[in-house]
Design a protein around this motif. Structure first.
Motif, PDB file in Angstrom:
ATOM      1  N   VAL A  94      65.191 -75.619  44.780  1.00 21.10           N
ATOM      2  CA  VAL A  94      65.629 -75.394  43.403  1.00 21.10           C
ATOM      3  C   VAL A  94      65.734 -73.897  43.122  1.00 21.10           C
ATOM      4  O   VAL A  94      64.766 -73.160  43.307  1.00 21.10           O
ATOM      5  CB  VAL A  94      64.624 -76.041  42.412  1.00 21.10           C
ATOM      6  CG1 VAL A  94      65.029 -75.748  40.973  1.00 21.10           C
ATOM      7  CG2 VAL A  94      64.545 -77.547  42.642  1.00 21.10           C
ATOM      8  N   SER A 118      63.438 -69.475  38.859  1.00 20.91           N
ATOM      9  CA  SER A 118      63.657 -70.902  38.612  1.00 20.91           C
ATOM     10  C   SER A 118      62.429 -71.628  38.062  1.00 20.91           C
ATOM     11  O   SER A 118      62.408 -72.853  38.037  1.00 20.91           O
ATOM     12  CB  SER A 118      64.184 -71.594  39.866  1.00 20.91           C
ATOM     13  OG  SER A 118      63.184 -71.666  40.836  1.00 20.91           O
ATOM     14  N   THR A 127      62.669 -75.497  36.992  1.00 18.24           N
ATOM     15  CA  THR A 127      61.890 -76.442  37.796  1.00 18.24           C
ATOM     16  C   THR A 127      60.955 -77.269  36.917  1.00 18.24           C
ATOM     17  O   THR A 127      60.835 -78.482  37.096  1.00 18.24           O
ATOM     18  CB  THR A 127      61.069 -75.689  38.864  1.00 18.24           C
ATOM     19  OG1 THR A 127      61.952 -74.894  39.661  1.00 18.24           O
ATOM     20  CG2 THR A 127      60.324 -76.658  39.766  1.00 18.24           C
ATOM     21  N   ILE A 154      59.767 -80.833  46.408  1.00 20.01           N
ATOM     22  CA  ILE A 154      60.516 -79.809  45.679  1.00 20.01           C
ATOM     23  C   ILE A 154      60.009 -78.427  46.058  1.00 20.01           C
ATOM     24  O   ILE A 154      58.805 -78.173  46.043  1.00 20.01           O
ATOM     25  CB  ILE A 154      60.367 -80.023  44.151  1.00 20.01           C
ATOM     26  CG1 ILE A 154      61.072 -81.325  43.734  1.00 20.01           C
ATOM     27  CG2 ILE A 154      60.934 -78.831  43.372  1.00 20.01           C
ATOM     28  CD1 ILE A 154      60.908 -81.681  42.260  1.00 20.01           C
ATOM     29  N   MET A 179      61.517 -81.266  36.908  1.00 24.94           N
ATOM     30  CA  MET A 179      60.524 -82.195  37.483  1.00 24.94           C
ATOM     31  C   MET A 179      60.048 -83.202  36.442  1.00 24.94           C
ATOM     32  O   MET A 179      59.771 -84.350  36.767  1.00 24.94           O
ATOM     33  CB  MET A 179      59.347 -81.433  38.106  1.00 24.94           C
ATOM     34  CG  MET A 179      58.460 -80.757  37.111  1.00 24.94           C
ATOM     35  SD  MET A 179      57.102 -79.876  37.911  1.00 24.94           S
ATOM     36  CE  MET A 179      56.094 -79.597  36.444  1.00 24.94           C
ATOM     37  N   SER A 188      60.603 -74.612  44.807  1.00 27.35           N
ATOM     38  CA  SER A 188      61.183 -73.826  43.727  1.00 27.35           C
ATOM     39  C   SER A 188      61.136 -72.339  44.095  1.00 27.35           C
ATOM     40  O   SER A 188      60.120 -71.846  44.569  1.00 27.35           O
ATOM     41  CB  SER A 188      60.351 -74.099  42.467  1.00 27.35           C
ATOM     42  OG  SER A 188      60.664 -73.205  41.432  1.00 27.35           O
ATOM     43  N   ILE A 208      55.241 -80.386  45.053  1.00 31.41           N
ATOM     44  CA  ILE A 208      55.958 -79.171  44.673  1.00 31.41           C
ATOM     45  C   ILE A 208      55.301 -77.956  45.311  1.00 31.41           C
ATOM     46  O   ILE A 208      54.074 -77.870  45.382  1.00 31.41           O
ATOM     47  CB  ILE A 208      55.985 -79.005  43.138  1.00 31.41           C
ATOM     48  CG1 ILE A 208      56.665 -80.224  42.504  1.00 31.41           C
ATOM     49  CG2 ILE A 208      56.706 -77.720  42.740  1.00 31.41           C
ATOM     50  CD1 ILE A 208      56.821 -80.165  41.016  1.00 31.41           C
TER      51      ILE A 208
END
Ligand code: IMP
Ligand code: MG
Length: 181
Positions: free
Chosen positions: A98, A43, A47, A36, A51, A38, A63
């Protein structure tokens, strides 16, 4: 003097319900070892909730965060400036990018090109909000929370001049709310 807060467009519980639905779509389509990315700052709240919803569906992501900003302060997105870049190795990974809101598409397009350049296998996109009809770059989000009309929204991470990010709901402001005082 009473505090005037932005009017509610999506309540905290409406957002939570929609994020659960989005996470089910994402978990159905994407691998457990998702990466991921972000886009800060807008965000970070989305996020964090996404998650944790994905956790309950077995997704065990890595992440990372990037910071993008645009030249103009306030409402408009001008030239995109990269602050913090990717610190982790995304080569060969399925990446879920994201963002808070897809408008012109400039920010997500910038981030997607950057990740492709770093060797990501595929870059998928999740946007909490989408303003249709505003696109200047050809880009689509596979996962969208809510489509909204062309109003300026704040809260749940989204800002006006770096304010209102802490609101637990998504609200709209008009130019009167945002000016002076
Ligand atoms: P784009 O690059 O034009 O797609 O714009 C996306 C970015 O502009 C988002 O990540 C937001 O940070 C910001 N943005 C666009 N519309 C709004 C809004 O209504 N409220 C708050 N931020 C917005
Ligand atoms: Mg932003």
């Amino acid at each position: 003097m009473t505090e005037k807060l932005p009017s509610v467009l999506f309540s905290a519980s409406e957002i939570a319900t929609r994020i659960r639905e989005m996470s089910e779509d994402i978990a159905k389509n994407l691998p457990k070892d998702l990466f991921i990315v972000s886009i800060l700052k807008g965000s970070f709240v989305f996020t964090a909730d996404l998650m944790r919803a994905l956790f309950h569906l077995g997704i065990r992501p890595e992440i990372d965060f990037i910071t993008l900003s645009s030249y103009a302060k306030g409402m408009s997105a001008g030239e995109i400036i990269l602050g913090r870049g990717i610190a982790e190795d995304v080569r060969g990974r399925e990446v879920l990018l994201v963002d808070d809101i897809l408008e012109s598409g400039g920010s997500l397009n910038y981030a997607r090109q950057m990740l492709n350049g770093l060797g990501a296998a595929n870059v998928h996109i999740a946007a909490l909000l989408e303003k249709p009809g505003k696109r200047r770059v050809e880009i689509e989000a596979e996962y969208v929370g809510f489509k909204i009309p062309d109003v300026f929204v704040v809260g749940y991470g989204l800002d006006y001049a770096n304010r209102y990010r802490e609101l637990p709901y998504i609200g709209s402001i008009d130019s009167e709310d945002s000016s002076s005082s």
